[in-house]
Design an enzyme around this catalytic site. Structure first.
Site, PDB file in Angstrom:
ATOM      1  N   ASP A 134       4.413  -7.783   8.177  1.00  0.00           N
ATOM      2  CA  ASP A 134       4.916  -6.340   8.000  1.00  0.00           C
ATOM      3  C   ASP A 134       4.179  -5.203   8.817  1.00  0.00           C
ATOM      4  O   ASP A 134       2.913  -5.304   8.974  1.00  0.00           O
ATOM      5  CB  ASP A 134       4.431  -6.318   6.396  1.00  0.00           C
ATOM      6  CG  ASP A 134       5.594  -4.942   5.834  1.00  0.00           C
ATOM      7  OD1 ASP A 134       6.336  -4.593   6.622  1.00  0.00           O
ATOM      8  OD2 ASP A 134       4.741  -4.622   4.680  1.00  0.00           O
ATOM      9  N   HIS A 141       5.096   8.143   6.925  1.00  0.00           N
ATOM     10  CA  HIS A 141       4.649   7.277   5.891  1.00  0.00           C
ATOM     11  C   HIS A 141       3.319   7.069   6.309  1.00  0.00           C
ATOM     12  O   HIS A 141       2.317   7.375   5.462  1.00  0.00           O
ATOM     13  CB  HIS A 141       5.326   5.850   6.104  1.00  0.00           C
ATOM     14  CG  HIS A 141       4.515   4.861   4.769  1.00  0.00           C
ATOM     15  ND1 HIS A 141       4.357   4.810   3.671  1.00  0.00           N
ATOM     16  CD2 HIS A 141       3.540   3.801   5.263  1.00  0.00           C
ATOM     17  CE1 HIS A 141       3.731   3.911   2.954  1.00  0.00           C
ATOM     18  NE2 HIS A 141       3.223   3.470   3.795  1.00  0.00           N
ATOM     19  N   GLU A 207       8.258  -0.508  -1.735  1.00  0.00           N
ATOM     20  CA  GLU A 207       8.274   0.191  -0.313  1.00  0.00           C
ATOM     21  C   GLU A 207       9.598  -0.275   0.405  1.00  0.00           C
ATOM     22  O   GLU A 207      10.297  -1.411   0.539  1.00  0.00           O
ATOM     23  CB  GLU A 207       7.226  -0.708   0.533  1.00  0.00           C
ATOM     24  CG  GLU A 207       5.624  -0.001   0.358  1.00  0.00           C
ATOM     25  CD  GLU A 207       4.859  -0.515   1.150  1.00  0.00           C
ATOM     26  OE1 GLU A 207       4.762  -1.281   1.931  1.00  0.00           O
ATOM     27  OE2 GLU A 207       3.838   0.244   1.066  1.00  0.00           O
ATOM     28  N   GLU A 209      12.079  -0.681   3.183  1.00  0.00           N
ATOM     29  CA  GLU A 209      11.829  -1.035   4.587  1.00  0.00           C
ATOM     30  C   GLU A 209      13.130  -1.758   5.075  1.00  0.00           C
ATOM     31  O   GLU A 209      13.989  -2.350   4.046  1.00  0.00           O
ATOM     32  CB  GLU A 209      10.707  -2.216   4.673  1.00  0.00           C
ATOM     33  CG  GLU A 209       9.378  -1.690   3.944  1.00  0.00           C
ATOM     34  CD  GLU A 209       8.276  -2.525   4.383  1.00  0.00           C
ATOM     35  OE1 GLU A 209       8.238  -3.423   5.128  1.00  0.00           O
ATOM     36  OE2 GLU A 209       7.092  -2.227   3.602  1.00  0.00           O
ATOM     37  N   ASP A 241       9.142  -4.286  -0.055  1.00  0.00           N
ATOM     38  CA  ASP A 241       7.831  -4.904   0.063  1.00  0.00           C
ATOM     39  C   ASP A 241       7.026  -4.158  -1.267  1.00  0.00           C
ATOM     40  O   ASP A 241       6.226  -3.121  -0.990  1.00  0.00           O
ATOM     41  CB  ASP A 241       6.982  -4.441   1.316  1.00  0.00           C
ATOM     42  CG  ASP A 241       5.537  -5.155   1.608  1.00  0.00           C
ATOM     43  OD1 ASP A 241       5.241  -6.137   0.950  1.00  0.00           O
ATOM     44  OD2 ASP A 241       4.820  -4.261   2.227  1.00  0.00           O
ATOM     45  N   ARG A 245      -0.760  -0.691  -6.018  1.00  0.00           N
ATOM     46  CA  ARG A 245      -1.650   0.176  -5.302  1.00  0.00           C
ATOM     47  C   ARG A 245      -2.979   0.295  -5.704  1.00  0.00           C
ATOM     48  O   ARG A 245      -3.908   0.718  -4.931  1.00  0.00           O
ATOM     49  CB  ARG A 245      -1.095   1.771  -5.428  1.00  0.00           C
ATOM     50  CG  ARG A 245       0.433   1.946  -4.916  1.00  0.00           C
ATOM     51  CD  ARG A 245       0.563   1.782  -3.573  1.00  0.00           C
ATOM     52  NE  ARG A 245       1.803   1.952  -3.056  1.00  0.00           N
ATOM     53  CZ  ARG A 245       2.282   1.306  -1.885  1.00  0.00           C
ATOM     54  NH1 ARG A 245       1.558   0.765  -0.885  1.00  0.00           N
ATOM     55  NH2 ARG A 245       3.514   1.537  -1.480  1.00  0.00           N
ATOM     56  N   GLN A 248      -4.481  -2.721  -3.938  1.00  0.00           N
ATOM     57  CA  GLN A 248      -4.788  -2.467  -2.735  1.00  0.00           C
ATOM     58  C   GLN A 248      -5.690  -1.547  -2.244  1.00  0.00           C
ATOM     59  O   GLN A 248      -6.590  -1.852  -1.347  1.00  0.00           O
ATOM     60  CB  GLN A 248      -3.368  -1.692  -2.121  1.00  0.00           C
ATOM     61  CG  GLN A 248      -3.236  -1.614  -0.739  1.00  0.00           C
ATOM     62  CD  GLN A 248      -1.886  -0.665  -0.193  1.00  0.00           C
ATOM     63  OE1 GLN A 248      -1.084  -0.561  -1.242  1.00  0.00           O
ATOM     64  NE2 GLN A 248      -1.756  -0.448   1.035  1.00  0.00           N
ATOM     65  N   LYS A 261      -0.066  -7.405  -1.887  1.00  0.00           N
ATOM     66  CA  LYS A 261       1.063  -7.393  -1.341  1.00  0.00           C
ATOM     67  C   LYS A 261       1.828  -8.840  -1.495  1.00  0.00           C
ATOM     68  O   LYS A 261       3.149  -8.996  -1.211  1.00  0.00           O
ATOM     69  CB  LYS A 261       1.328  -7.172   0.234  1.00  0.00           C
ATOM     70  CG  LYS A 261       0.440  -5.811   0.638  1.00  0.00           C
ATOM     71  CD  LYS A 261       1.855  -4.674   0.352  1.00  0.00           C
ATOM     72  CE  LYS A 261       1.045  -3.329   1.073  1.00  0.00           C
ATOM     73  NZ  LYS A 261       2.344  -2.298   1.061  1.00  0.00           N
ATOM     74  N   THR A 265       8.087  -9.995  -1.804  1.00  0.00           N
ATOM     75  CA  THR A 265       8.761  -9.407  -0.839  1.00  0.00           C
ATOM     76  C   THR A 265      10.143  -9.719  -1.090  1.00  0.00           C
ATOM     77  O   THR A 265      10.658 -10.816  -1.277  1.00  0.00           O
ATOM     78  CB  THR A 265       8.112  -9.652   0.452  1.00  0.00           C
ATOM     79  OG1 THR A 265       6.800  -9.274   0.457  1.00  0.00           O
ATOM     80  CG2 THR A 265       8.923  -8.579   1.437  1.00  0.00           C
ATOM     81  N   GLU A 372       4.376   8.016  -2.264  1.00  0.00           N
ATOM     82  CA  GLU A 372       4.635   9.420  -1.576  1.00  0.00           C
ATOM     83  C   GLU A 372       5.273  10.133  -2.435  1.00  0.00           C
ATOM     84  O   GLU A 372       5.327  11.573  -2.581  1.00  0.00           O
ATOM     85  CB  GLU A 372       4.983   8.830  -0.197  1.00  0.00           C
ATOM     86  CG  GLU A 372       4.239   8.213   0.615  1.00  0.00           C
ATOM     87  CD  GLU A 372       5.131   7.457   1.644  1.00  0.00           C
ATOM     88  OE1 GLU A 372       5.865   6.577   1.522  1.00  0.00           O
ATOM     89  OE2 GLU A 372       5.352   8.264   2.816  1.00  0.00           O
TER      90      GLU A 372
HETATM   91 MN    MN Z   1       5.078  -2.648   3.717  1.00  0.00          MN
END
Ligand code: MN
Length: 424
Positions: A134, A141, A207, A209, A241, A245, A248, A261, A265, A372
């Site tokens: 990834d 971002h 996420e 993507e 993904d 948080r 993370q 993560k 996915t 975000e």
């Molecule tokens: Mn990602």
């Protein structure tokens, strides 16, 4: 006759469909009457069974006719044949579906054998994925996350404009759209706590993507040249993904994401080929400072793909759109990503999945994650039914869709969706 933007199929395709004759994506499916996974393409509301066409020797390449690439449960053997053969095969399929071609149109037995209504089918994992990587290729971002975690002064790390930054992900937990996602548990540590705690993530996020599949790889020690890298790329899918948080934040220094993560996915089931996307290429912004020669490519390798994120909350039947972005907002393109990944000599293999990283556009309505969109939970999203979200709750369903449109041609990706289940 080669198919062009004005061509139509003898199969009725509704306006606004993701799957006109100009698309012809590849996927793996099974059907009510045949539970064996096999290769197909989407045309309107039908799936065309490619394993039947292969038996009938309707393709131009002898490596496909009468062979077994389309009766395998993954597309890897087909992808490994290389883009010249794969592209020709896609053109063969387009010509077979063209409205003036009688070969399939007027052969009722064959048609009944190979054209199956989508309602009688179920999609399967298209590729046996050996490795998943990834990237982190959206400047907006990376800047947003940098501001939140390190402040405005140090938003972009010093390497970001020179290196297509990435981490090696986990292929075993890449799942197909529709797979339910169990809320992960792990270690977290509140800023004011002395010790870490263990439990379900409180900050579950998506996420937005895109990802691409490697068609043909390279030998160990022989990097892929950035200007030939397109030949090694089979096609693209939508990617979510999923990210925890709070996990993370506690684990990512010094080696990057790990358990935050690796629990899931999700990908969309249809792989749209680069050939189908060719006319939707768009210019990349000038890269300043200049990138090192091994990353400098000629030609355009970003695509104008409209992306939308919707949520169906556990208490609602209707969906709420929470973001509209576009893959053209990426800073690093797919050829730069592939060239960088292999420049060390790392061998890429057929079926490897490389994802873009969260794609955030220039303003808030186009950010590609809840982190975000809600600015770390400080500005909750408010929906028309009165509900609010900072992060995903159990029972929420997240849906990502994507399509290109130009000169009356619309080429879509379908969707990637997933519903959140409570932690076990
Ligand atoms: Mn990602």
């Amino acid at each position: 006759m080669p198919v062009n933007n004005n061509s139509k199929s003898f199969i009725n395709v509704n306006k606004g469909s993701d799957f006109p004759i100009q698309n012809i994506p590849f996927g793996i499916f099974k059907s009510k009457n045949n539970s064996k996974p096999r290769a197909g393409t989407a045309i309107g509301d039908f799936i065309l069974d490619l394993s039947v066409l292969q038996e009938s020797s309707l393709f131009s390449d002898p490596l496909i006719n009468g062979k077994s690439v389309f009766s395998k449960e993954h597309l890897n053997d087909f992808m490994a044949l290389g883009n010249t053969i794969c592209n020709q095969t896609r053109k063969d399929i387009q010509e077979l579906l063209e409205e003036n071609n009688p070969v399939l149109r007027d052969n009722e037995n064959l048609r009944l054998d190979c054209l199956i209504p989508v309602s009688e089918t179920e999609m399967c994992m298209p590729v046996d994925i050996g490795d998943y990587t990834d990237f982190y290729s959206s400047k907006q971002h990376a800047t947003n996350v940098g501001i939140m975690f390190r402040g405005k002064e140090n938003a972009l790390m010093p390497n970001w404009l020179h290196i297509p930054v990435a981490y090696h992900g986990r292929a075993s937990s890449v799942v197909l759209s529709g797979t339910e996602i169990v809320r992960p548990k792990g270690q977290t540590k509140a800023d004011d706590a002395e010790m870490p705690a263990f439990g379900p993530t409180k900050l579950l996020d998506f996420e937005l993507e895109m990802g691409f599949f490697v068609g043909t790889g390279n030998k160990l020690g022989e990097p892929i040249n950035v200007n030939n890298a397109g030949e090694n790329i089979f096609g693209m899918v939508l990617v979510n993904d999923w990210s925890a948080r709070d996990i993370q934040k506690w684990e990512y220094v010094p080696l990057g994401p790990f358990l935050a993560k690796n629990f899931a996915t999700s990908i969309s089931p249809w792989i749209v080929t680069l050939d189908a996307l060719e006319q939707f290429k768009t210019k990349r912004e000038e890269q300043i400072p200049e990138v090192l020669p091994y990353l400098k490519n000629t030609g355009d390798w970003l695509y104008d793909i409209n992306l939308e994120v919707k949520i169906i909350t556990k208490n609602s039947e209707e969906s709420f759109t929470i973001s509209r972005s576009n893959s053209k907002y990426l800073y690093w393109d797919i050829c730069q990503q592939l060239a960088h990944h292999s420049v060390s000599g790392c061998n890429m293999r057929t079926g490897d999945l490389l994802a873009s990283g969260t794609i955030s556009g220039p303003d808030k309505s186009s950010y590609g994650s809840l982190l975000e969109l809600t600015w770390r939970g400080s500005e909750p999203l408010k929906f028309s039914n009165g509900e609010e979200r900072k992060f995903l709750q159990d029972g929420d369903t997240l849906i990502i869709t994507g399509y290109c449109e130009k000169d009356g041609v619309r080429i879509g990706f379908g969707e990637v969706s997933g519903k959140i289940l409570p932690a076990v």
